[in-house]
Scaffold this motif. Structure first.
Motif, PDB file in Angstrom:
ATOM      1  N   ASN A  11      -7.411  14.632  12.895  1.00  0.00           N
ATOM      2  CA  ASN A  11      -7.701  13.264  12.483  1.00  0.00           C
ATOM      3  C   ASN A  11      -7.714  13.089  10.966  1.00  0.00           C
ATOM      4  O   ASN A  11      -7.867  11.983  10.477  1.00  0.00           O
ATOM      5  CB  ASN A  11      -9.017  12.774  13.086  1.00  0.00           C
ATOM      6  N   ASN A  12      -7.578  14.176  10.200  1.00  0.00           N
ATOM      7  CA  ASN A  12      -7.466  14.150   8.734  1.00  0.00           C
ATOM      8  C   ASN A  12      -8.631  13.464   8.026  1.00  0.00           C
ATOM      9  O   ASN A  12      -8.454  12.855   6.976  1.00  0.00           O
ATOM     10  CB  ASN A  12      -6.147  13.504   8.295  1.00  0.00           C
ATOM     11  N   ARG A  13      -9.792  13.548   8.557  1.00  0.00           N
ATOM     12  CA  ARG A  13     -10.968  13.007   7.882  1.00  0.00           C
ATOM     13  C   ARG A  13     -11.705  14.134   7.183  1.00  0.00           C
ATOM     14  O   ARG A  13     -11.805  15.241   7.698  1.00  0.00           O
ATOM     15  CB  ARG A  13     -11.908  12.344   8.885  1.00  0.00           C
ATOM     16  N   PHE A  14     -12.234  13.822   6.040  1.00  0.00           N
ATOM     17  CA  PHE A  14     -12.965  14.847   5.292  1.00  0.00           C
ATOM     18  C   PHE A  14     -14.277  15.181   6.002  1.00  0.00           C
ATOM     19  O   PHE A  14     -14.602  16.334   6.231  1.00  0.00           O
ATOM     20  CB  PHE A  14     -13.236  14.367   3.864  1.00  0.00           C
ATOM     21  N   ASN A  15     -15.023  14.165   6.344  1.00  0.00           N
ATOM     22  CA  ASN A  15     -16.245  14.362   7.127  1.00  0.00           C
ATOM     23  C   ASN A  15     -15.889  14.229   8.602  1.00  0.00           C
ATOM     24  O   ASN A  15     -15.060  13.425   8.976  1.00  0.00           O
ATOM     25  CB  ASN A  15     -17.307  13.310   6.779  1.00  0.00           C
ATOM     26  N   ASN A  16     -16.538  15.020   9.425  1.00  0.00           N
ATOM     27  CA  ASN A  16     -16.331  14.946  10.870  1.00  0.00           C
ATOM     28  C   ASN A  16     -14.873  15.232  11.247  1.00  0.00           C
ATOM     29  O   ASN A  16     -14.264  14.517  12.035  1.00  0.00           O
ATOM     30  CB  ASN A  16     -16.756  13.571  11.388  1.00  0.00           C
ATOM     31  N   HIS A  17     -14.328  16.281  10.677  1.00  0.00           N
ATOM     32  CA  HIS A  17     -12.940  16.652  10.939  1.00  0.00           C
ATOM     33  C   HIS A  17     -12.818  17.188  12.362  1.00  0.00           C
ATOM     34  O   HIS A  17     -13.638  17.973  12.812  1.00  0.00           O
ATOM     35  CB  HIS A  17     -12.474  17.712   9.943  1.00  0.00           C
ATOM     36  N   ARG A  18     -11.770  16.779  13.063  1.00  0.00           N
ATOM     37  CA  ARG A  18     -11.569  17.204  14.447  1.00  0.00           C
ATOM     38  C   ARG A  18     -10.115  17.584  14.684  1.00  0.00           C
ATOM     39  O   ARG A  18      -9.217  17.003  14.103  1.00  0.00           O
ATOM     40  CB  ARG A  18     -11.932  16.077  15.413  1.00  0.00           C
ATOM     41  N   TYR A  19      -9.949  18.559  15.557  1.00  0.00           N
ATOM     42  CA  TYR A  19      -8.640  18.937  16.051  1.00  0.00           C
ATOM     43  C   TYR A  19      -8.594  18.581  17.536  1.00  0.00           C
ATOM     44  O   TYR A  19      -9.476  18.959  18.297  1.00  0.00           O
ATOM     45  CB  TYR A  19      -8.401  20.439  15.893  1.00  0.00           C
ATOM     46  N   PHE A  20      -7.575  17.858  17.932  1.00  0.00           N
ATOM     47  CA  PHE A  20      -7.372  17.510  19.329  1.00  0.00           C
ATOM     48  C   PHE A  20      -6.290  18.437  19.871  1.00  0.00           C
ATOM     49  O   PHE A  20      -5.148  18.376  19.431  1.00  0.00           O
ATOM     50  CB  PHE A  20      -6.970  16.041  19.463  1.00  0.00           C
ATOM     51  N   VAL A  21      -6.674  19.294  20.816  1.00  0.00           N
ATOM     52  CA  VAL A  21      -5.815  20.389  21.243  1.00  0.00           C
ATOM     53  C   VAL A  21      -5.391  20.204  22.701  1.00  0.00           C
ATOM     54  O   VAL A  21      -6.197  19.818  23.541  1.00  0.00           O
ATOM     55  CB  VAL A  21      -6.562  21.734  21.097  1.00  0.00           C
ATOM     56  N   THR A  22      -4.129  20.499  22.968  1.00  0.00           N
ATOM     57  CA  THR A  22      -3.612  20.506  24.327  1.00  0.00           C
ATOM     58  C   THR A  22      -3.102  21.912  24.619  1.00  0.00           C
ATOM     59  O   THR A  22      -2.311  22.458  23.856  1.00  0.00           O
ATOM     60  CB  THR A  22      -2.447  19.504  24.477  1.00  0.00           C
ATOM     61  N   VAL A  23      -3.584  22.477  25.737  1.00  0.00           N
ATOM     62  CA  VAL A  23      -3.166  23.813  26.141  1.00  0.00           C
ATOM     63  C   VAL A  23      -2.445  23.678  27.474  1.00  0.00           C
ATOM     64  O   VAL A  23      -2.985  23.110  28.420  1.00  0.00           O
ATOM     65  CB  VAL A  23      -4.372  24.762  26.299  1.00  0.00           C
ATOM     66  N   GLU A  24      -1.229  24.201  27.534  1.00  0.00           N
ATOM     67  CA  GLU A  24      -0.430  24.108  28.756  1.00  0.00           C
ATOM     68  C   GLU A  24      -0.074  25.506  29.237  1.00  0.00           C
ATOM     69  O   GLU A  24       0.430  26.323  28.474  1.00  0.00           O
ATOM     70  CB  GLU A  24       0.838  23.315  28.489  1.00  0.00           C
ATOM     71  N   ASN A  25      -0.329  25.770  30.518  1.00  0.00           N
ATOM     72  CA  ASN A  25       0.065  27.027  31.138  1.00  0.00           C
ATOM     73  C   ASN A  25       1.430  26.804  31.776  1.00  0.00           C
ATOM     74  O   ASN A  25       1.583  25.986  32.678  1.00  0.00           O
ATOM     75  CB  ASN A  25      -0.965  27.440  32.190  1.00  0.00           C
ATOM     76  N   ILE A  26       2.434  27.550  31.325  1.00  0.00           N
ATOM     77  CA  ILE A  26       3.811  27.369  31.780  1.00  0.00           C
ATOM     78  C   ILE A  26       3.959  27.717  33.257  1.00  0.00           C
ATOM     79  O   ILE A  26       4.615  27.003  34.000  1.00  0.00           O
ATOM     80  CB  ILE A  26       4.766  28.263  30.945  1.00  0.00           C
ATOM     81  N   GLU A  27       3.345  28.789  33.690  1.00  0.00           N
ATOM     82  CA  GLU A  27       3.546  29.281  35.053  1.00  0.00           C
ATOM     83  C   GLU A  27       2.880  28.407  36.109  1.00  0.00           C
ATOM     84  O   GLU A  27       3.412  28.231  37.194  1.00  0.00           O
ATOM     85  CB  GLU A  27       3.045  30.717  35.168  1.00  0.00           C
ATOM     86  N   THR A  28       1.705  27.874  35.808  1.00  0.00           N
ATOM     87  CA  THR A  28       0.984  27.074  36.802  1.00  0.00           C
ATOM     88  C   THR A  28       1.115  25.574  36.565  1.00  0.00           C
ATOM     89  O   THR A  28       0.622  24.784  37.363  1.00  0.00           O
ATOM     90  CB  THR A  28      -0.514  27.438  36.815  1.00  0.00           C
TER      91      THR A  28
END
Length: 70
Positions: A11-28
């Motif tokens: 989110n590119n904020r200096f305060n309260n910085h967050r990463y929004f992550v998506t994890v995908e399993n290819i096999e399942t």
């Protein structure tokens, strides 16, 4: 060994910085979305995010089961 694809946005904020992550399993074909509330990482960001996400997946049984059970 199962292959995971990890993508993230921030989110590119200096305060309260967050990463929004998506994890995908290819096999399942399972997808899990997570949110990391950590300070901005400048050095080797992609590698560090991946390491933190894998650690989080291992510690959280619900997320682990969602990703790796068929």
């Amino acid at each position: 060994m199962q292959e995971l694809i990890i993508t993230y946005k921030e989110n590119n904020r200096f305060n309260n910085h967050r990463y929004f992550v998506t994890v995908e399993n290819i096999e399942t074909d399972k997808i899990v979305e997570m949110e990391l509330k950590i300070p901005k990482i400048y050095f080797l960001e992609k590698r560090k995010i991946r390491k933190l996400i894998l650690k989080e997946i291992q510690q959280n049984k619900e997320v682990y089961n969602d990703l790796f059970t068929m």
